[in-house]
Design a protein around this motif. Structure first.
Motif, mmCIF file in Angstrom:
data_model
loop_
_atom_site.group_PDB
_atom_site.id
_atom_site.type_symbol
_atom_site.label_atom_id
_atom_site.label_comp_id
_atom_site.label_asym_id
_atom_site.label_seq_id
_atom_site.Cartn_x
_atom_site.Cartn_y
_atom_site.Cartn_z
ATOM 1 N N ASP A 142 46.597 64.449 33.129
ATOM 2 C CA ASP A 142 47.164 64.045 31.750
ATOM 3 C C ASP A 142 45.812 64.164 30.942
ATOM 4 N N PRO A 143 45.543 64.683 29.905
ATOM 5 C CA PRO A 143 44.454 64.484 29.081
ATOM 6 C C PRO A 143 44.549 63.052 28.481
ATOM 7 N N TRP A 144 45.583 62.262 28.260
ATOM 8 C CA TRP A 144 45.659 61.230 27.849
ATOM 9 C C TRP A 144 45.004 60.140 28.902
ATOM 10 N N VAL A 145 45.398 60.429 30.251
ATOM 11 C CA VAL A 145 44.850 59.552 31.289
ATOM 12 C C VAL A 145 43.248 59.765 31.296
ATOM 13 N N LEU A 146 42.893 60.954 31.281
ATOM 14 C CA LEU A 146 41.264 61.195 31.205
ATOM 15 C C LEU A 146 40.491 60.648 30.181
ATOM 16 N N GLU A 147 41.148 60.590 28.860
ATOM 17 C CA GLU A 147 40.571 59.732 27.843
ATOM 18 C C GLU A 147 40.557 58.587 28.012
ATOM 19 N N TYR A 148 41.586 58.040 28.804
ATOM 20 C CA TYR A 148 41.629 56.502 28.706
ATOM 21 C C TYR A 148 40.512 56.077 29.841
ATOM 22 N N GLU A 149 40.478 56.757 30.763
ATOM 23 C CA GLU A 149 39.517 56.640 31.945
ATOM 24 C C GLU A 149 37.986 56.700 31.151
ATOM 25 N N SER A 150 37.701 57.413 30.301
ATOM 26 C CA SER A 150 36.603 57.727 29.623
ATOM 27 C C SER A 150 36.179 56.443 28.762
ATOM 28 N N CYS A 151 37.389 56.037 28.010
ATOM 29 C CA CYS A 151 37.222 54.832 27.279
ATOM 30 C C CYS A 151 36.855 53.556 28.100
ATOM 31 N N GLU A 152 37.495 53.366 29.393
ATOM 32 C CA GLU A 152 37.006 52.569 30.000
ATOM 33 C C GLU A 152 35.703 52.430 30.569
ATOM 34 N N LYS A 153 35.293 53.915 30.914
ATOM 35 C CA LYS A 153 33.884 53.759 31.162
ATOM 36 C C LYS A 153 32.830 53.531 30.226
ATOM 37 N N LEU A 154 33.031 53.867 28.878
ATOM 38 C CA LEU A 154 32.338 53.393 27.746
ATOM 39 C C LEU A 154 32.341 52.074 27.755
ATOM 40 N N GLN A 155 33.395 51.108 27.886
ATOM 41 C CA GLN A 155 33.549 49.805 27.764
ATOM 42 C C GLN A 155 32.511 49.102 28.940
ATOM 43 N N ARG A 156 32.622 49.808 29.895
ATOM 44 C CA ARG A 156 31.694 49.152 31.145
ATOM 45 C C ARG A 156 30.479 49.273 30.652
ATOM 46 N N ASP A 157 29.763 50.541 30.117
ATOM 47 C CA ASP A 157 28.607 50.668 29.737
ATOM 48 C C ASP A 157 28.299 49.833 28.489
ATOM 49 N N ILE A 158 29.028 49.561 27.648
ATOM 50 C CA ILE A 158 28.604 48.668 26.435
ATOM 51 C C ILE A 158 28.389 47.225 27.202
ATOM 52 N N MET A 159 29.259 46.801 28.172
ATOM 53 C CA MET A 159 29.120 45.543 28.641
ATOM 54 C C MET A 159 27.962 45.422 29.371
ATOM 55 N N GLU A 160 27.232 46.327 30.142
ATOM 56 C CA GLU A 160 26.036 46.389 30.965
ATOM 57 C C GLU A 160 24.953 46.355 29.743
ATOM 58 N N GLN A 161 25.168 47.154 28.457
ATOM 59 C CA GLN A 161 24.067 46.988 27.362
ATOM 60 C C GLN A 161 23.896 45.565 26.879
ATOM 61 N N LEU A 162 25.223 44.976 26.974
ATOM 62 C CA LEU A 162 25.240 43.550 26.346
ATOM 63 C C LEU A 162 24.563 42.708 27.305
ATOM 64 N N MET A 163 24.808 42.638 28.533
ATOM 65 C CA MET A 163 23.975 41.971 29.552
ATOM 66 C C MET A 163 22.440 42.249 29.534
ATOM 67 N N ALA A 164 22.098 43.526 29.258
ATOM 68 C CA ALA A 164 20.774 43.853 29.334
ATOM 69 C C ALA A 164 20.018 43.154 28.170
ATOM 70 N N ARG A 165 20.852 43.336 26.984
ATOM 71 C CA ARG A 165 20.090 42.385 25.708
ATOM 72 C C ARG A 165 20.047 41.068 26.020
ATOM 73 N N GLN A 166 20.786 40.616 26.724
ATOM 74 C CA GLN A 166 20.464 39.020 26.918
ATOM 75 C C GLN A 166 19.176 38.829 27.659
ATOM 76 N N LYS A 167 18.781 39.678 28.446
ATOM 77 C CA LYS A 167 17.585 39.651 29.325
ATOM 78 C C LYS A 167 16.220 39.773 28.329
ATOM 79 N N GLU A 168 16.457 40.421 27.242
ATOM 80 C CA GLU A 168 15.323 40.714 26.287
ATOM 81 C C GLU A 168 15.081 39.549 25.306
ATOM 82 N N SER A 169 13.653 39.353 24.910
ATOM 83 C CA SER A 169 13.518 38.614 23.937
ATOM 84 C C SER A 169 14.151 39.100 22.569
ATOM 85 N N ARG A 170 14.451 38.281 21.776
ATOM 86 C CA ARG A 170 15.009 38.549 20.248
ATOM 87 C C ARG A 170 14.028 39.188 19.617
#
Length: 235
Positions: free
Chosen positions: A9-37
């Protein structure tokens, strides 16, 4: 005959894509915390996170709109509506948490700067949002976003290709079954024609036999009458 799986179902595929985007954002948030401001990588990550957060919220809203349209067209069951509603609420909750995490860091930066420099109303006072906007318009950031969009489009095309391939297989299966049924119907028609011809032939044979039986009875009666006449004549 196989049915189309709900995972296609295209809706399910878009939902999975949205979940993947959420994981990418969290990874970048974690990576930003390791950098100096005060470093450029920190500013670049902040700009990228802010853009992706907007994209994430837009995708969640699109999922909600598509689910509402599905409800109106009654193309999904009530249980599926409940399940998708819970999934959307979970995505929104994650979005709120990511916004909070992103804004807490930005607020901490403004508070630290205020403590060090003091409040000022000078026209030379730039906030972090302005810095992020300028950074977001950099050539590197545009290139990164373009690559991200191209990758998402490629993934979407791959998913669409899989769905089309599944539908093609289903159509070929249906076509094969229809051809088989047509062959069975043709054989049945020929068999019925042969049976009908045999029935007609047997009917004619029965008619001939019946006529012969009646003629035989007549001849027996005639012979008996003839014998009776001769017997009477001799007396």
């Amino acid at each position: 005959m196989a049915l189309l799986n709900i995972d296609d179902d295209p809706w399910v595929l878009e939902y999975e894509s949205c979940e993947k985007l959420q994981r990418d954002i969290m990874e970048q948030l974690m990576a930003r915390q390791k950098e100096s401001r005060s470093t450029e990588p920190y500013a670049r990550l902040s700009a990228n996170i802010r853009i992706r957060l907007k994209q994430y919220h837009n995708e969640v809203n699109q999922l909600k709109e598509k689910m509402d349209r599905s409800i109106g067209s009654r193309s999904i069951t009530y249980d599926e509506v409940e399940r998708r509603g819970q999934q959307i609420e979970l995505l929104r909750s994650r979005g709120v948490k990511m916004d909070k995490l992103y804004n807490e860091v930005s607020t901490a930066i403004r508070d630290t700067r205020t403590d060090l420099l003091g409040a000022t109303s000078s026209g030379w006072n730039f906030d972090d949002d302005d810095m992020l906007d300028n950074q977001a318009t950099s050539v590197d950031q545009i290139r990164i976003q373009k690559q991200r969009m191209m990758k998402d489009q490629e993934e979407g095309l791959d998913n669409l290709s899989k769905i089309i391939a599944r539908q093609k297989n289903i159509a070929e299966t249906i076509s094969s079954e229809v051809d088989l049924h047509n062959d069975i119907i043709d054989d049945l028609g020929e068999h019925m024609e042969r049976t009908d011809a045999r029935v007609n032939m047997e009917t004619r044979n029965v008619t001939v036999i019946d006529r012969k039986d009646k003629s035989c009875v007549y001849w027996v009666i005639i012979i008996l009458l003839f014998i009776s006449i001769i017997a009477v004549a001799t007396i």
